[in-house]
Structures are given as C-alpha cells and as structure tokens.
Design a protein around this motif. Sequence first.
Motif, PDB file in Angstrom:
ATOM      1  N   SER A   1     -16.689  25.438  62.777  1.00 16.29           N
ATOM      2  CA  SER A   1     -17.690  24.673  62.017  1.00 16.29           C
ATOM      3  C   SER A   1     -17.547  23.211  62.374  1.00 16.29           C
ATOM      4  CB  SER A   1     -17.553  24.921  60.515  1.00 16.29           C
ATOM      5  OG  SER A   1     -16.637  24.023  59.952  1.00 16.29           O
TER       6      SER A   1
ATOM      7  N   TYR B   1     -30.664  32.565  59.515  1.00 20.54           N
ATOM      8  CA  TYR B   1     -29.532  31.645  59.670  1.00 20.54           C
ATOM      9  C   TYR B   1     -29.218  31.611  61.149  1.00 20.54           C
ATOM     10  CZ  TYR B   1     -28.321  31.769  54.668  1.00 20.54           C
ATOM     11  OH  TYR B   1     -28.323  31.639  53.307  1.00 20.54           O
TER      12      TYR B   1
ATOM     13  N   PHE C   1     -30.294  32.517  49.918  1.00 19.68           N
ATOM     14  CA  PHE C   1     -30.276  31.153  50.450  1.00 19.68           C
ATOM     15  C   PHE C   1     -28.962  30.448  50.149  1.00 19.68           C
ATOM     16  CE2 PHE C   1     -34.839  31.825  49.125  1.00 19.68           C
ATOM     17  CZ  PHE C   1     -35.304  32.083  50.412  1.00 19.68           C
ATOM     18  N   GLY C   2     -28.445  29.763  51.134  1.00 22.00           N
ATOM     19  CA  GLY C   2     -27.194  29.034  50.908  1.00 22.00           C
ATOM     20  C   GLY C   2     -26.870  28.152  52.089  1.00 22.00           C
ATOM     21  N   ALA C   3     -25.615  27.781  52.193  1.00 18.93           N
ATOM     22  CA  ALA C   3     -25.064  26.920  53.247  1.00 18.93           C
ATOM     23  C   ALA C   3     -25.271  25.441  52.978  1.00 18.93           C
ATOM     24  CB  ALA C   3     -25.595  27.290  54.638  1.00 18.93           C
TER      25      ALA C   3
ATOM     26  N   TRP D   1     -28.494  23.066  46.756  1.00 19.96           N
ATOM     27  CA  TRP D   1     -29.912  23.100  46.337  1.00 19.96           C
ATOM     28  C   TRP D   1     -29.937  23.275  44.828  1.00 19.96           C
ATOM     29  CZ3 TRP D   1     -32.704  28.229  45.895  1.00 19.96           C
ATOM     30  CH2 TRP D   1     -31.840  29.320  46.025  1.00 19.96           C
TER      31      TRP D   1
ATOM     32  N   ASP E   1     -28.878  32.565  45.313  1.00 16.44           N
ATOM     33  CA  ASP E   1     -27.954  31.629  45.949  1.00 16.44           C
ATOM     34  C   ASP E   1     -26.749  32.378  46.501  1.00 16.44           C
ATOM     35  OD1 ASP E   1     -26.592  29.365  46.682  1.00 16.44           O
ATOM     36  OD2 ASP E   1     -26.515  28.464  44.684  1.00 16.44           O
ATOM     37  N   ILE E   2     -26.400  32.076  47.742  1.00 14.26           N
ATOM     38  CA  ILE E   2     -25.180  32.655  48.333  1.00 14.26           C
ATOM     39  C   ILE E   2     -24.262  31.516  48.747  1.00 14.26           C
ATOM     40  CG2 ILE E   2     -26.240  32.823  50.657  1.00 14.26           C
ATOM     41  CD1 ILE E   2     -24.449  35.369  51.012  1.00 14.26           C
ATOM     42  N   TYR E   3     -22.985  31.700  48.485  1.00 13.45           N
ATOM     43  CA  TYR E   3     -22.027  30.642  48.800  1.00 13.45           C
ATOM     44  C   TYR E   3     -20.945  31.168  49.735  1.00 13.45           C
ATOM     45  CZ  TYR E   3     -17.990  27.577  48.180  1.00 13.45           C
ATOM     46  OH  TYR E   3     -16.904  26.752  48.413  1.00 13.45           O
TER      47      TYR E   3
ATOM     48  N   GLU F   1     -13.976  28.495  56.594  1.00 13.14           N
ATOM     49  CA  GLU F   1     -12.521  28.623  56.465  1.00 13.14           C
ATOM     50  C   GLU F   1     -12.126  29.892  55.710  1.00 13.14           C
ATOM     51  OE1 GLU F   1     -14.462  26.041  56.012  1.00 13.14           O
ATOM     52  OE2 GLU F   1     -13.351  24.177  55.773  1.00 13.14           O
TER      53      GLU F   1
ATOM     54  N   GLY G   1     -16.916  32.618  55.834  1.00 11.90           N
ATOM     55  CA  GLY G   1     -18.311  32.354  56.180  1.00 11.90           C
ATOM     56  C   GLY G   1     -19.109  32.677  54.925  1.00 11.90           C
TER      57      GLY G   1
ATOM     58  N   THR H   1     -11.562  23.666  48.668  1.00 12.98           N
ATOM     59  CA  THR H   1     -12.880  23.691  49.330  1.00 12.98           C
ATOM     60  C   THR H   1     -13.606  22.344  49.251  1.00 12.98           C
ATOM     61  OG1 THR H   1     -14.040  24.313  47.306  1.00 12.98           O
ATOM     62  CG2 THR H   1     -13.209  26.119  48.692  1.00 12.98           C
TER      63      THR H   1
ATOM     64  N   ASP I   1     -15.577  21.695  47.062  1.00 12.93           N
ATOM     65  CA  ASP I   1     -16.828  21.971  46.343  1.00 12.93           C
ATOM     66  C   ASP I   1     -16.559  21.950  44.847  1.00 12.93           C
ATOM     67  OD1 ASP I   1     -18.546  22.346  48.588  1.00 12.93           O
ATOM     68  OD2 ASP I   1     -17.577  24.275  48.946  1.00 12.93           O
TER      69      ASP I   1
ATOM     70  N   ARG J   1     -19.703  17.664  45.983  1.00 15.29           N
ATOM     71  CA  ARG J   1     -18.449  17.776  46.712  1.00 15.29           C
ATOM     72  C   ARG J   1     -17.532  16.642  46.311  1.00 15.29           C
ATOM     73  NH1 ARG J   1     -17.181  21.038  50.828  1.00 15.29           N
ATOM     74  NH2 ARG J   1     -16.137  19.371  51.935  1.00 15.29           N
TER      75      ARG J   1
ATOM     76  N   LYS K   1     -28.838  23.170  58.084  1.00 20.03           N
ATOM     77  CA  LYS K   1     -28.573  22.403  56.880  1.00 20.03           C
ATOM     78  C   LYS K   1     -29.325  21.068  56.948  1.00 20.03           C
ATOM     79  CE  LYS K   1     -23.916  24.255  56.784  1.00 20.03           C
ATOM     80  NZ  LYS K   1     -22.836  24.420  55.814  1.00 20.03           N
TER      81      LYS K   1
HETATM   82  O1  DLL Z   1     -22.235  27.185  55.295  1.00 19.82           O
HETATM   83  C1  DLL Z   1     -21.333  29.413  55.302  1.00 19.82           C
HETATM   84  C2  DLL Z   1     -22.603  29.926  54.749  1.00 19.82           C
HETATM   85  C3  DLL Z   1     -23.594  30.386  55.609  1.00 19.82           C
HETATM   86  C4  DLL Z   1     -22.788  29.997  53.383  1.00 19.82           C
HETATM   87  C5  DLL Z   1     -24.767  30.895  55.098  1.00 19.82           C
HETATM   88  C6  DLL Z   1     -23.968  30.524  52.863  1.00 19.82           C
HETATM   89  C7  DLL Z   1     -24.951  30.959  53.714  1.00 19.82           C
HETATM   90  P1  DLL Z   1     -19.763  26.039  56.526  1.00 19.82           P
HETATM   91  O2  DLL Z   1     -20.681  25.622  57.617  1.00 19.82           O
HETATM   92  O3  DLL Z   1     -18.300  26.069  56.805  1.00 19.82           O
HETATM   93  O4  DLL Z   1     -20.093  27.494  56.053  1.00 19.82           O
HETATM   94  O5  DLL Z   1     -20.053  25.095  55.286  1.00 19.82           O
HETATM   95  C8  DLL Z   1     -19.413  25.340  54.065  1.00 19.82           C
HETATM   96  O6  DLL Z   1     -21.299  24.400  52.876  1.00 19.82           O
HETATM   97  O7  DLL Z   1     -18.001  24.157  51.520  1.00 19.82           O
HETATM   98  C9  DLL Z   1     -20.331  23.955  50.777  1.00 19.82           C
HETATM   99  O8  DLL Z   1     -20.078  22.574  50.678  1.00 19.82           O
HETATM  100  C10 DLL Z   1     -21.646  24.181  51.524  1.00 19.82           C
HETATM  101  N1  DLL Z   1     -22.301  25.376  50.981  1.00 19.82           N
HETATM  102  C11 DLL Z   1     -22.260  26.638  51.430  1.00 19.82           C
HETATM  103  N2  DLL Z   1     -23.019  27.445  50.643  1.00 19.82           N
HETATM  104  C12 DLL Z   1     -23.527  26.661  49.656  1.00 19.82           C
HETATM  105  C13 DLL Z   1     -24.370  26.881  48.538  1.00 19.82           C
HETATM  106  C14 DLL Z   1     -21.293  27.928  55.548  1.00 19.82           C
HETATM  107  N3  DLL Z   1     -24.871  28.072  48.256  1.00 19.82           N
HETATM  108  C15 DLL Z   1     -19.878  24.333  53.043  1.00 19.82           C
HETATM  109  N4  DLL Z   1     -24.646  25.816  47.736  1.00 19.82           N
HETATM  110  C16 DLL Z   1     -19.310  24.635  51.670  1.00 19.82           C
HETATM  111  C17 DLL Z   1     -24.146  24.600  48.009  1.00 19.82           C
HETATM  112  C18 DLL Z   1     -23.056  25.340  49.880  1.00 19.82           C
HETATM  113  N5  DLL Z   1     -23.369  24.327  49.053  1.00 19.82           N
END
Ligand code: DLL
Length: 433
Positions: free
Chosen positions: A90, A133, A209-211, A214, A232-234, A238, A241, A299, A301, A325, A423
């Motif tokens: 990442s 994605y 939706f996530g990453a 929002w 929402d997916i989080y 590390e 994913g 994290t 977060d 964050r 993003k």
């Molecule tokens: O963003 C993994 C991912 C992919 C999650 C697709 C969901 C969907 P990284 O690029 O390592 O991994 O970024 C992780 O993104 O610590 C948060 O700060 C932020 N983040 C991820 N999901 C959310 C969410 C992917 N649903 C970092 N809401 C995390 C808010 C999010 N922030």
Amino acid sequence: MIWKENVECAARADLKELQSGYLRKLIPYIYQNCAVYRRKLDAAGVKPDQIKSIDDIKRLPITTKEDMRDNYPYGLFSAPQDQIAEIHVSSGTTGNPTLVGYTKDDVKLWGEVMARAFCCAGAIPGDTIQIAYGYGLFTGGLGAHYGALEMGLRILPTSSGQTARQLKLMQDFKPRIIACTPSYVLYMAEEAKTLGIDPAKGNWKIGVFGAEPWSDAMRNEIEHTWNMLATDIYGLSEIIGPGVAQECQHKDGLHVFSDVFYPEIIDPKTGQEVPEGESGELVITTLTKQGIPLIRYGTRDIVSIRYDKCRCGRTSPRISKIKGRTDDMIVVRGINVFPSQIEHVLVGIEGTQPHYQIVVDRQAHQLDEVEVLVEVEQRFFSDEIKRLNELRDKIKKEIANVLSIGVKVTLVEPKTIKRSEGKAQRIVDKRKL
Ligand code: DLL
C-alpha cells in the motif's frame, strides 16, 4: 444469510474461548519465527507461555506503522519467504511503502472473511457482482475477488476506471452487487447522466463501499441517486485488506470478524482501553494469519465499538463508521479538523455536491489558511451572482459553526475537482510543517 453462523453468532464466552486458543498458538509462533517481534516481546518483558487467554492481550506491545516501515521489506514476516504466495503493497505518503505477504492459507482466510462480508451486505450465492475496486497491488480488487469466488458469486472483474465501459457492463450483465469506493460510485452516477443513463434505474441493488471515509450523508446521496442499499466495508492492507468489518442491511455498525481479527479501542495518548461506546484508536490483532501476523496493530483509525447483539442475529462486536484518523486528521490553528466534518456540512446544504477539497496553506509567519473548494450545481452559475454569494456565505457560516475557525469557501462548477477512480484526495496540505 450468514456465511459462518457458528462464529458470527457465537455466544460471547464461546468466542472468547476460540480467541484465547488462537492467541495461545499465535504468540509462540511469532516469537519463534520473527526476530523483530522477539525483541519487542523481550523488551516488554513478556514470555510466550505467560499468554494464556485473550485477556492477556493487554500485556503485549503495540505494533505501529513505523514498525512496518522500519523493518521493510521482510522484517515482520513470520513465515519463510518460500511460503509466501502473494504480496501486496500500500502506497504511503512518506518513506517505504507498507508491504504485506500472504501464505496460501492467508489467501484462503481472506476469501473466507470477504465471503462473510458480501453475505453480511445481503449478497446470495448466484448473484452477479461487479468488482470496480482496483486490481493489482491495492488490496481492494483481489480481496473482493477471492471473497466472491468463495461465496459462489458470478464475477465481473472490471477493476476501476473506464467508466463508460463499467456502465455498459452494468446494463448488459445486470449485476445486483457493486463493490468500489463510495466516491467512485458517485462519479459513475455523473458519467451515467452524461451518457443518458438514469442511475435510479441502474441494476445495482447493493453496494459494498469502503477504502476511504464517507459520511452517512454521502450514503443517503448514493442510495437516493442509484436507488440501492449502500453498505460500508472496512479493512486495511496490514491486517488483510478489505474484510475486517462489514455492515449488514441494518447499517447499524460494522460487524468485525473478531474471531480472527481481535479489536480493541484505545486512547492513543495513554494506550489504555476506552470504555465501550467511546471513541478511540482501533487496534487489531490478527489471530490466525501466518505470513505477517500482527500483534495489536495501531490502525490510526478512530472508531467506537459496541458488543450488543445486532438485529441481524450476529453477536460480533460492531465498530462505528470510521470517524477520522489520528494522523490525517489535520490540525489547523490548534483545532483538529476531519474532512468528514466538512463533508457533513456540505451534504446538508441544498445545491452543493459531495465533491470537495480542503486546501490548507500557511504564508510565512502567518496563521494557517483553509480554503474549501466546493462543487455546486450548474444552475447557480447561470443565476444571479447574489444567489451564489448567499450560498457561499451559508457554507462558510456552517463550517465555522462546526469547526470554530473561519475558512475561505470557493464555489466551483461541477466536475472541476479532480475525480478519482480509487480513493478521493480530500486534503491538500501545502504547509511546510
Ligand atoms: O483501503 C482496504 C480496503 C479496500 C478496504 C476496499 C475496504 C474496501 P489500505 O489501502 O491499506 O486498505 O487503506 C486502509 O483506508 O486504515 C482507513 O483509514 C481507510 N479505510 C478503509 N476502509 C474504510 C472505510 C484498504 N470503510 C485505510 N471507511 C484504513 C473509512 C476506510 N476509511
């Protein structure tokens, strides 16, 4: 449908038993195989055989993003290189990227938690899913792909970009599920309109939706525009994913797959656990991963957590939407500013669009200046200048109310702010701090 009902709906005591068993195996495994962790545990005065139950986790040291960067590339691996089946990276803003490696079993675990996530969002085997994605080093595309395969969904692996083609495939193959960033699905709505497609008549009925952060306001916008359920997916690279936590159809917190990703919420200043329901930093231990298992990973977060049973039947702990964050929160004139606060204001004001950018700058020996660029509907630009000024003043006033600092507001025409297929970049910090 609940993918792994025996753990997702387990009684709390049974879950604790399961987690304790995993932790008892994990710590000796890491201690034996990872020199960096051995040093960390020795420095904390913890011997592996002292870790008997999940409650002992508090005795273990926190792992930080710096630990990962400082030991780049392989320092935090516990599995030997010939056991690593897949690598993801990442991008970071500074220094080394964050590297993660998966054994074959880790990839299997990833598929399993993502299958749980899709199920949790309301997918059923046989559904078609469009995965928009990005595929590649970013974990979003492939993580979703493994989960969809595991679950028995029919996959349209479009990756991100080529928006007109995404929309055509949506019409041709009628996927019920779409997985992409929330900003991208809104961008696709704009493109759809220019192509004469009515998003409200689109085929997607469930979004995963996530990453990126929002707000609920942005969720309303997506649900209204696309006539779908937006969940929402989080997740983070590390830890695995996507697939750490996911909202069910009640949209009342994200269910953490806590049998394998053990969550704690701590006060980042004191390191102490905060009471249930209060906000703090999410810290996660990967209980069963082999490639790079992480102990108490900070994290950065900010969330709160609750442990009561959900209406869907799952007993898994639920985290709130990500509130910000501990780091990309920006501090302006001593005030903590989260993009989500500004977004919240904007979505509540008629005529604005959820496309905005916050530019922070500081001239020599001057106070920080914040400029918020906001896209507003085209009609305002063909209207009297007075209406534009009124709208600008209203936004200024409401942001000042929320943040307690004055900001400059610049209204721009639709599609002025650079769109992202991944993003969205909400903050441009020009200060040389
Ligand atoms: O963003 C993994 C991912 C992919 C999650 C697709 C969901 C969907 P990284 O690029 O390592 O991994 O970024 C992780 O993104 O610590 C948060 O700060 C932020 N983040 C991820 N999901 C959310 C969410 C992917 N649903 C970092 N809401 C995390 C808010 C999010 N922030």
